[in-house]
Design an enzyme around this catalytic site. Structure first.
Site, PDB file in Angstrom:
ATOM      1  N   LYS A  13       0.798  -1.225   0.000  1.00 23.57           N
ATOM      2  CA  LYS A  13       0.000   0.000   0.000  1.00 23.57           C
ATOM      3  C   LYS A  13       0.839   1.287   0.000  1.00 23.57           C
ATOM      4  CE  LYS A  13      -2.318  -0.070   3.734  1.00 23.57           C
ATOM      5  NZ  LYS A  13      -1.993   1.036   4.635  1.00 23.57           N
ATOM      6  N   ARG A  88      -9.007   3.882  10.591  1.00 26.04           N
ATOM      7  CA  ARG A  88      -8.897   2.495  11.034  1.00 26.04           C
ATOM      8  C   ARG A  88     -10.130   2.029  11.800  1.00 26.04           C
ATOM      9  NH1 ARG A  88      -3.547   0.543  10.534  1.00 26.04           N
ATOM     10  NH2 ARG A  88      -2.091   2.242  10.354  1.00 26.04           N
ATOM     11  N   ARG A 122      11.198  -6.582   2.710  1.00 23.33           N
ATOM     12  CA  ARG A 122      10.949  -5.148   2.836  1.00 23.33           C
ATOM     13  C   ARG A 122      12.015  -4.436   3.668  1.00 23.33           C
ATOM     14  NH1 ARG A 122       5.248  -2.315   4.392  1.00 23.33           N
ATOM     15  NH2 ARG A 122       5.714  -2.878   6.537  1.00 23.33           N
ATOM     16  N   ARG A 155      12.035  -4.026   9.636  1.00 24.01           N
ATOM     17  CA  ARG A 155      11.288  -3.827  10.874  1.00 24.01           C
ATOM     18  C   ARG A 155      10.970  -5.150  11.557  1.00 24.01           C
ATOM     19  NH1 ARG A 155       6.906   0.757   9.419  1.00 24.01           N
ATOM     20  NH2 ARG A 155       5.875  -1.021   8.492  1.00 24.01           N
ATOM     21  N   ARG A 166      -0.696  -9.710  12.870  1.00 29.74           N
ATOM     22  CA  ARG A 166      -1.161  -8.403  12.380  1.00 29.74           C
ATOM     23  C   ARG A 166      -2.274  -8.568  11.351  1.00 29.74           C
ATOM     24  NH1 ARG A 166       3.765  -5.856   9.918  1.00 29.74           N
ATOM     25  NH2 ARG A 166       2.533  -3.977   9.617  1.00 29.74           N
TER      26      ARG A 166
END
Ligand code: ZN
Length: 218
Positions: A13, A88, A122, A155, A166
């Site tokens: 995203k 959210r 990532r 991360r 998640r």
């Protein structure tokens, strides 16, 4: 065009929002990035936000909404914006309606195995939050940010066990929001079923969907 981009963590995203920003000429606005930026400042608000972050608590809605309101009232948002990471919750969606009602919602649908495969590559810039990928969006120099020259990092969040957790949280959280926007706004699903789809190809699908919904001319 005021666009909301929904998608699970690891859907790419943020990357698509960066490309769309250039293609559409409207800025991406990511509330997470905004909060992190402000938390670094020596202001009362900065200290307050840093305190929530240090305690591992969510920044309360009224603060986030206020920060968003200020951000999208800047001149670069006059033609619209791409919202990434907000809203959210339904209360946030309702607050957003009062600040600046979004025009259209794009929802990215990505299978879990694709997300896990993608996230393991990532890299993120700890300084300016620019996102890269070891395979799909390589920085010009190995693991160095193109924008600011900082050393890129992976991360903690991008490890498989954490990702699965998640994703299930995201699913639960996003369902009511997606139902809400399906009823209220032009809404388009964009599917990314493969790991190796180049980000540009996904962005093309998003642009096509926006065209189909009547938001872009050829
Ligand atoms: Zn950077």
């Amino acid at each position: 065009m005021k666009l909301i981009l929904f998608g699970p963590p690891g859907s790419g995203k943020g990357t698509y929002a960066s490309i769309l920003e250039k293609k559409l000429g409207i800025p991406k606005v990511n509330t997470g990035d905004l909060l992190r930026e402000i938390a670094k400042t020596e202001t009362e608000l900065g200290r307050k936000i840093a305190e929530y972050a240090n305690k591992g608590e969510l920044v309360p809605d009224d603060i986030v909404t206020d920060i968003l309101k200020q951000r999208i009232s800047r001149p670069d948002c006059i033609k619209g914006f791409i919202l990434d990471g907000y809203p959210r919750t339904i209360p946030q969606a309702e607050a957003l309606e009062k600040i600046s009602s979004p025009d259209v919602v794009i929802n990215l649908i990505v299978p879990q195995n694709v997300i896990i495969a993608r996230l393991s590559g990532r890299l993120i810039c700890p300084n300016c939050n620019e996102i890269y990928h070891k395979i799909f969006l390589k920085p010009k120099n190995d693991e160095i940010c193109d924008k600011c020259g900082s050393k890129l990092i992976q991360r903690e969040d991008d490890k498989p066990e954490v990702i699965k957790r998640r994703l299930s949280v995201y699913k639960k959280q996003s369902k009511p929001l997606i139902d809400y926007y399906k009823k209220k706004k032009p809404f388009g699903n964009v599917r990314c079923n493969k790991v190796d789809i180049p980000p540009e190809a996904v962005v093309e699908r998003i642009l096509k969907k926006l065209k189909d919904l009547g938001f872009l001319k050829d």
